[in-house]
Design a protein around this motif. Structure first.
Motif, PDB file in Angstrom:
ATOM      1  N   LEU A 293      21.472  -4.363   0.388  1.00  0.00           N
ATOM      2  CA  LEU A 293      21.229  -5.437   1.360  1.00  0.00           C
ATOM      3  C   LEU A 293      19.990  -5.098   2.178  1.00  0.00           C
ATOM      4  N   GLN A 294      19.149  -6.115   2.375  1.00  0.00           N
ATOM      5  CA  GLN A 294      17.970  -5.935   3.206  1.00  0.00           C
ATOM      6  C   GLN A 294      18.197  -6.583   4.568  1.00  0.00           C
ATOM      7  N   VAL A 295      17.511  -6.091   5.578  1.00  0.00           N
ATOM      8  CA  VAL A 295      17.640  -6.630   6.933  1.00  0.00           C
ATOM      9  C   VAL A 295      17.361  -8.131   6.920  1.00  0.00           C
ATOM     10  N   GLY A 296      18.261  -8.887   7.547  1.00  0.00           N
ATOM     11  CA  GLY A 296      18.110 -10.339   7.607  1.00  0.00           C
ATOM     12  C   GLY A 296      18.852 -11.086   6.530  1.00  0.00           C
ATOM     13  N   ALA A 297      19.334 -10.381   5.501  1.00  0.00           N
ATOM     14  CA  ALA A 297      20.078 -11.048   4.426  1.00  0.00           C
ATOM     15  C   ALA A 297      21.435 -11.510   4.947  1.00  0.00           C
ATOM     16  N   PRO A 298      21.975 -12.641   4.433  1.00  0.00           N
ATOM     17  CA  PRO A 298      23.313 -13.078   4.852  1.00  0.00           C
ATOM     18  C   PRO A 298      24.351 -11.997   4.580  1.00  0.00           C
ATOM     19  N   LEU A 299      25.222 -11.793   5.547  1.00  0.00           N
ATOM     20  CA  LEU A 299      26.252 -10.758   5.436  1.00  0.00           C
ATOM     21  C   LEU A 299      27.620 -11.396   5.225  1.00  0.00           C
ATOM     22  N   LEU A 300      28.076 -12.168   6.199  1.00  0.00           N
ATOM     23  CA  LEU A 300      29.349 -12.879   6.107  1.00  0.00           C
ATOM     24  C   LEU A 300      29.201 -14.243   6.766  1.00  0.00           C
ATOM     25  N   GLN A 301      29.939 -15.221   6.240  1.00  0.00           N
ATOM     26  CA  GLN A 301      29.857 -16.578   6.772  1.00  0.00           C
ATOM     27  C   GLN A 301      31.002 -16.867   7.736  1.00  0.00           C
ATOM     28  N   LYS A 302      30.694 -17.749   8.680  1.00  0.00           N
ATOM     29  CA  LYS A 302      31.725 -18.262   9.578  1.00  0.00           C
ATOM     30  C   LYS A 302      32.884 -18.820   8.763  1.00  0.00           C
ATOM     31  N   GLY A 303      34.100 -18.530   9.213  1.00  0.00           N
ATOM     32  CA  GLY A 303      35.278 -19.029   8.504  1.00  0.00           C
ATOM     33  C   GLY A 303      35.846 -18.055   7.494  1.00  0.00           C
ATOM     34  N   GLU A 304      35.224 -16.878   7.359  1.00  0.00           N
ATOM     35  CA  GLU A 304      35.737 -15.865   6.436  1.00  0.00           C
ATOM     36  C   GLU A 304      36.978 -15.211   7.021  1.00  0.00           C
ATOM     37  N   ARG A 305      38.052 -15.153   6.226  1.00  0.00           N
ATOM     38  CA  ARG A 305      39.218 -14.362   6.638  1.00  0.00           C
ATOM     39  C   ARG A 305      38.911 -12.916   6.288  1.00  0.00           C
ATOM     40  N   LEU A 306      38.841 -12.078   7.306  1.00  0.00           N
ATOM     41  CA  LEU A 306      38.325 -10.726   7.124  1.00  0.00           C
ATOM     42  C   LEU A 306      39.376  -9.795   6.513  1.00  0.00           C
ATOM     43  N   THR A 307      38.939  -9.059   5.501  1.00  0.00           N
ATOM     44  CA  THR A 307      39.788  -8.068   4.849  1.00  0.00           C
ATOM     45  C   THR A 307      39.339  -6.667   5.265  1.00  0.00           C
ATOM     46  N   HIS A 308      40.069  -5.673   4.802  1.00  0.00           N
ATOM     47  CA  HIS A 308      39.683  -4.293   5.084  1.00  0.00           C
ATOM     48  C   HIS A 308      38.320  -3.967   4.484  1.00  0.00           C
ATOM     49  N   HIS A 309      37.968  -4.622   3.373  1.00  0.00           N
ATOM     50  CA  HIS A 309      36.641  -4.400   2.801  1.00  0.00           C
ATOM     51  C   HIS A 309      35.552  -4.984   3.699  1.00  0.00           C
ATOM     52  N   HIS A 310      35.797  -6.151   4.255  1.00  0.00           N
ATOM     53  CA  HIS A 310      34.838  -6.733   5.192  1.00  0.00           C
ATOM     54  C   HIS A 310      34.651  -5.836   6.412  1.00  0.00           C
ATOM     55  N   VAL A 311      35.760  -5.270   6.888  1.00  0.00           N
ATOM     56  CA  VAL A 311      35.679  -4.411   8.075  1.00  0.00           C
ATOM     57  C   VAL A 311      34.783  -3.203   7.801  1.00  0.00           C
ATOM     58  N   ALA A 312      34.896  -2.633   6.611  1.00  0.00           N
ATOM     59  CA  ALA A 312      34.027  -1.502   6.254  1.00  0.00           C
ATOM     60  C   ALA A 312      32.565  -1.935   6.252  1.00  0.00           C
ATOM     61  N   LEU A 313      32.291  -3.119   5.706  1.00  0.00           N
ATOM     62  CA  LEU A 313      30.919  -3.634   5.678  1.00  0.00           C
ATOM     63  C   LEU A 313      30.394  -3.856   7.094  1.00  0.00           C
ATOM     64  N   LEU A 314      31.233  -4.412   7.965  1.00  0.00           N
ATOM     65  CA  LEU A 314      30.831  -4.652   9.350  1.00  0.00           C
ATOM     66  C   LEU A 314      30.545  -3.347  10.081  1.00  0.00           C
ATOM     67  N   ALA A 315      31.377  -2.342   9.835  1.00  0.00           N
ATOM     68  CA  ALA A 315      31.149  -1.040  10.465  1.00  0.00           C
ATOM     69  C   ALA A 315      29.811  -0.457  10.027  1.00  0.00           C
ATOM     70  N   SER A 316      29.437  -0.690   8.768  1.00  0.00           N
ATOM     71  CA  SER A 316      28.163  -0.159   8.264  1.00  0.00           C
ATOM     72  C   SER A 316      26.967  -0.783   8.966  1.00  0.00           C
ATOM     73  N   GLN A 317      27.215  -1.921   9.629  1.00  0.00           N
ATOM     74  CA  GLN A 317      26.135  -2.624  10.324  1.00  0.00           C
ATOM     75  C   GLN A 317      26.154  -2.384  11.831  1.00  0.00           C
ATOM     76  N   GLY A 318      27.080  -1.571  12.291  1.00  0.00           N
ATOM     77  CA  GLY A 318      27.152  -1.279  13.717  1.00  0.00           C
ATOM     78  C   GLY A 318      27.847  -2.344  14.533  1.00  0.00           C
TER      79      GLY A 318
END
Length: 410
Positions: free
Chosen positions: A139-164
């Motif tokens: 992923l490059q800076v500015g690329a879409p990460l997650l969209q509004k309305g996403e039901r967050l899973t444990h995998h999403h949480v790991a991705l979010l943590a990687s972004q601070g």
């Protein structure tokens, strides 16, 4: 009483009138699992953040392959690296460590021969870029990460943590109230007499909602009198959704529907041409959505799970709320009544669907629910499904999609 609608039309109306309720609050990273994201997010830190080693090994130049090469030092994960690499030298690098500028490959330790503490014999052949992770390749800076309305899973949480990300806006859970109805009901924590039955519907509604991430308030058994019903209705406006079971079949319908319409409810439909689940009603009272399910436990459970849950997901603000299906061969020939739609419980096993009890069970039963893990929707006019026919099957723990698909067998 309104004429019964087709199952397709009832599903369409339920989703059409399921208006999202966007109450936003902020949720800590550790509590995000199962929550609905309330804003679009973009990549803030490239993944990987810097060029790094994918293995424990030697950072090398290709010109040195097959040569005895001096080891200039060791770079560990977590260390900064400002050195460059030139022909005739290499560095030890650990997995995840930044690599020196000019590195053309990382050769795993096991593929090289250490001659002494400061010299290594490199193999003769290795591809350029081997075992190197390039900054931003995921992923490059500015690329879409997650969209509004996403039901967050444990995998999403790991991705979010990687972004601070540590605190994020999410949609507050729907406020849901649950009622049962029927003078014959007694609660499981009470002692039932011979003429009474334990109230299984309230527990079923509550636990189904809990399974999909909602908490509900159990409000008790609706009183079987007009004034008592009116009193209960006055408290409906504290909830986004009221779910009830019982009191909406023919003979009872005038009482329930009349009380609600007197209070100002707009009835969207009352009755669905389907087995099981015909006595189902939906309406809007002020800002509250009412879904009145059948009193028979099996009917109520199926209608909530496969009709009500998609509606609630849309109201919750989720992007994905449409049922999805898989194709599977039908294990045994199934005979149906074609004068209505049919929802048939069954079991997916070893890639095949087999109807529970050949589809011969009552709407008041509970055991067929416990032995089934899937369901099929058969449109009006379908009178049989042949053995071996490839059919559309909805697993109980189905995924939900952004686009509507036709999951009916026709």
């Amino acid at each position: 009483m309104q004429p019964a609608l087709s199952l397709r039309k009832a599903i369409s109306i339920m989703l059409e009138h399921a208006n999202p309720i966007h109450r936003v609050h902020y949720t800590h990273l550790f509590d995000l699992t199962g929550k609905i994201l309330a804003q679009d997010l973009f990549c803030q830190k490239a993944l990987p953040a810097f060029d790094n080693s994918g293995m424990d090994g030697y950072a090398v130049r290709l010109a040195d392959l097959g040569q005895k090469t001096p080891i200039l030092g060791t770079i560990l994960a977590g260390e900064s690296c400002s050195v460059g690499l030139h022909d005739g030298a290499c560095y030890k690098v650990m997995t995840g460590a930044p690599i020196p500028l000019g590195t053309q490959a990382v050769i795993p330790f096991e593929n090289a021969t250490l001659k002494d503490d400061s010299t290594v014999l490199l193999p003769t052949d290795f591809k350029e870029g081997a075992n190197i992770k390039i900054a931003g390749e995921e992923l490059q800076v500015g690329a879409p990460l997650l969209q509004k309305g996403e039901r967050l899973t444990h995998h999403h949480v790991a991705l979010l943590a990687s972004q601070g990300y540590s605190v994020l806006p999410t949609y507050a859970p729907l406020r849901i109230g649950v009622y049962s109805s029927g003078n014959e009901l007694i609660e499981p924590w009470e002692s039932a007499q011979s003429h009474q039955i334990y109230n299984s519907n309230a527990s079923m509604l509550f636990s189904t909602l809990q399974n999909f991430g909602w908490r509900a308030d159990y409000l008790g058994v609706l009183p079987d009198c007009l004034e008592g019903m009116r009193e209960a209705i006055r408290g409906f406006d504290a909830y986004d959704v009221i779910l009830t079971t019982g009191g909406v079949s023919q003979g009872e319908a005038d009482f329930m529907e009349r009380s609600l319409e007197e209070a100002g409810m707009t009835t969207l439909f009352h009755g669905i041409e389907v087995k099981p689940g015909r006595p189902t009603m939906m309406g809007i009272l002020g800002k509250t959505t009412l879904l009145c399910l059948p009193g028979n436990p099996l009917s109520a459970s199926i209608n909530l799970h496969f009709l009500g849950i998609p509606m609630l997901k849309k109201m919750q603000g989720e992007r994905r709320y449409h049922l999805e299906f898989v194709y599977a061969p039908n294990k045994e020939r199934l005979i149906l009544k074609g004068n209505r739609a049919n929802m048939v419980l069954g079991r997916l096993h070893e890639g095949c669907f087999k109807a529970t009890q050949e589809g011969k069970y009552g709407s008041g039963m509970l055991t067929p629910l416990t032995t089934s893990n899937a369901i099929i929707f058969c449109d009006k006019g379908v009178e049989n499904l042949e053995e071996g026919a490839l059919i559309k099957v909805i697993p109980y723990m189905t995924s939900f999609g952004e686009e509507a698909v036709d999951f009916f067998n026709i």
